[in-house]
Design a protein around this motif. Structure first.
Motif, PDB file in Angstrom:
ATOM      1  N   ASP A   1       6.257  54.591  25.036  1.00 45.37           N
ATOM      2  CA  ASP A   1       5.596  55.163  26.211  1.00 45.37           C
ATOM      3  C   ASP A   1       6.611  56.110  26.850  1.00 45.37           C
ATOM      4  O   ASP A   1       7.537  55.673  27.517  1.00 45.37           O
ATOM      5  CB  ASP A   1       5.164  54.075  27.186  1.00 45.37           C
ATOM      6  CG  ASP A   1       4.421  54.611  28.392  1.00 45.37           C
ATOM      7  OD1 ASP A   1       4.198  55.837  28.471  1.00 45.37           O
ATOM      8  OD2 ASP A   1       4.066  53.807  29.265  1.00 45.37           O
TER       9      ASP A   1
ATOM     10  N   ASP B   1       6.675  50.165  19.810  1.00 41.64           N
ATOM     11  CA  ASP B   1       5.924  50.607  20.979  1.00 41.64           C
ATOM     12  C   ASP B   1       6.664  51.721  21.697  1.00 41.64           C
ATOM     13  O   ASP B   1       7.870  51.631  21.926  1.00 41.64           O
ATOM     14  CB  ASP B   1       5.703  49.433  21.933  1.00 41.64           C
ATOM     15  CG  ASP B   1       4.824  48.374  21.311  1.00 41.64           C
ATOM     16  OD1 ASP B   1       3.595  48.552  21.359  1.00 41.64           O
ATOM     17  OD2 ASP B   1       5.353  47.390  20.768  1.00 41.64           O
TER      18      ASP B   1
ATOM     19  N   LYS C   1       1.939  57.442  24.437  1.00 44.93           N
ATOM     20  CA  LYS C   1       1.911  55.986  24.547  1.00 44.93           C
ATOM     21  C   LYS C   1       1.152  55.470  23.336  1.00 44.93           C
ATOM     22  O   LYS C   1      -0.034  55.743  23.173  1.00 44.93           O
ATOM     23  CB  LYS C   1       1.223  55.539  25.839  1.00 44.93           C
ATOM     24  CG  LYS C   1       1.263  54.038  26.030  1.00 44.93           C
ATOM     25  CD  LYS C   1       0.733  53.615  27.371  1.00 44.93           C
ATOM     26  CE  LYS C   1       0.878  52.113  27.495  1.00 44.93           C
ATOM     27  NZ  LYS C   1       0.526  51.641  28.821  1.00 44.93           N
TER      28      LYS C   1
ATOM     29  N   ARG D   1       2.439  63.090  27.636  1.00 43.22           N
ATOM     30  CA  ARG D   1       2.716  61.653  27.625  1.00 43.22           C
ATOM     31  C   ARG D   1       2.326  61.103  26.270  1.00 43.22           C
ATOM     32  O   ARG D   1       1.270  61.416  25.734  1.00 43.22           O
ATOM     33  CB  ARG D   1       1.927  60.937  28.715  1.00 43.22           C
ATOM     34  CG  ARG D   1       2.237  59.449  28.740  1.00 43.22           C
ATOM     35  CD  ARG D   1       1.555  58.722  29.846  1.00 43.22           C
ATOM     36  NE  ARG D   1       1.971  57.323  29.839  1.00 43.22           N
ATOM     37  CZ  ARG D   1       1.397  56.388  30.545  1.00 43.22           C
ATOM     38  NH1 ARG D   1       0.390  56.695  31.353  1.00 43.22           N
ATOM     39  NH2 ARG D   1       1.815  55.147  30.477  1.00 43.22           N
TER      40      ARG D   1
ATOM     41  N   ASN E   1       9.618  55.358  29.403  1.00 47.63           N
ATOM     42  CA  ASN E   1       9.036  54.233  30.133  1.00 47.63           C
ATOM     43  C   ASN E   1       9.190  52.947  29.317  1.00 47.63           C
ATOM     44  O   ASN E   1       9.597  51.929  29.844  1.00 47.63           O
ATOM     45  CB  ASN E   1       7.566  54.504  30.431  1.00 47.63           C
ATOM     46  CG  ASN E   1       7.367  55.788  31.207  1.00 47.63           C
ATOM     47  OD1 ASN E   1       8.020  56.028  32.212  1.00 47.63           O
ATOM     48  ND2 ASN E   1       6.491  56.646  30.718  1.00 47.63           N
TER      49      ASN E   1
END
Length: 87
Positions: free
Chosen positions: A25, A23, A44, A42, A6
């Motif tokens: 995700d 970062d 993140k 997931r 993502n």
């Protein structure tokens, strides 16, 4: 196994030697032919990578990508779903 990205990026100020943000995700999905999707994790998060004047930003960025991917792949739930030993 499918890795759905993502967001996966870093932000750095090349005029200063300080730190950069990394970062992430992503969704990691495990599929089995007879069962379909069996597990999804997931991830993140934001990591701050400190740099020193004698270090290469390029090398630090590549190392951060590598470490993040290994951390994700070594998640216990994913390894259990794969029936594999940790990487």
């Amino acid at each position: 196994m499918t890795l759905v990205i993502n967001e996966w990026y870093f932000s750095i100020n090349l005029n200063l030697v300080t730190a950069f943000n990394f970062d992430v995700d992503v969704n990691l999905q495990i599929f089995q032919a007879d069962m379909g999707e069996t597990n999804t994790e997931r991830f993140k998060e934001r990591d701050t990578i400190d740099e020193q004047a004698d270090q290469s930003s390029k090398n630090n960025i590549l190392q951060a990508y590598r470490e993040q991917l290994l951390d994700n792949l070594n998640e216990p739930g994913l390894n259990e779903a794969l029936g594999a030993m940790p990487i």
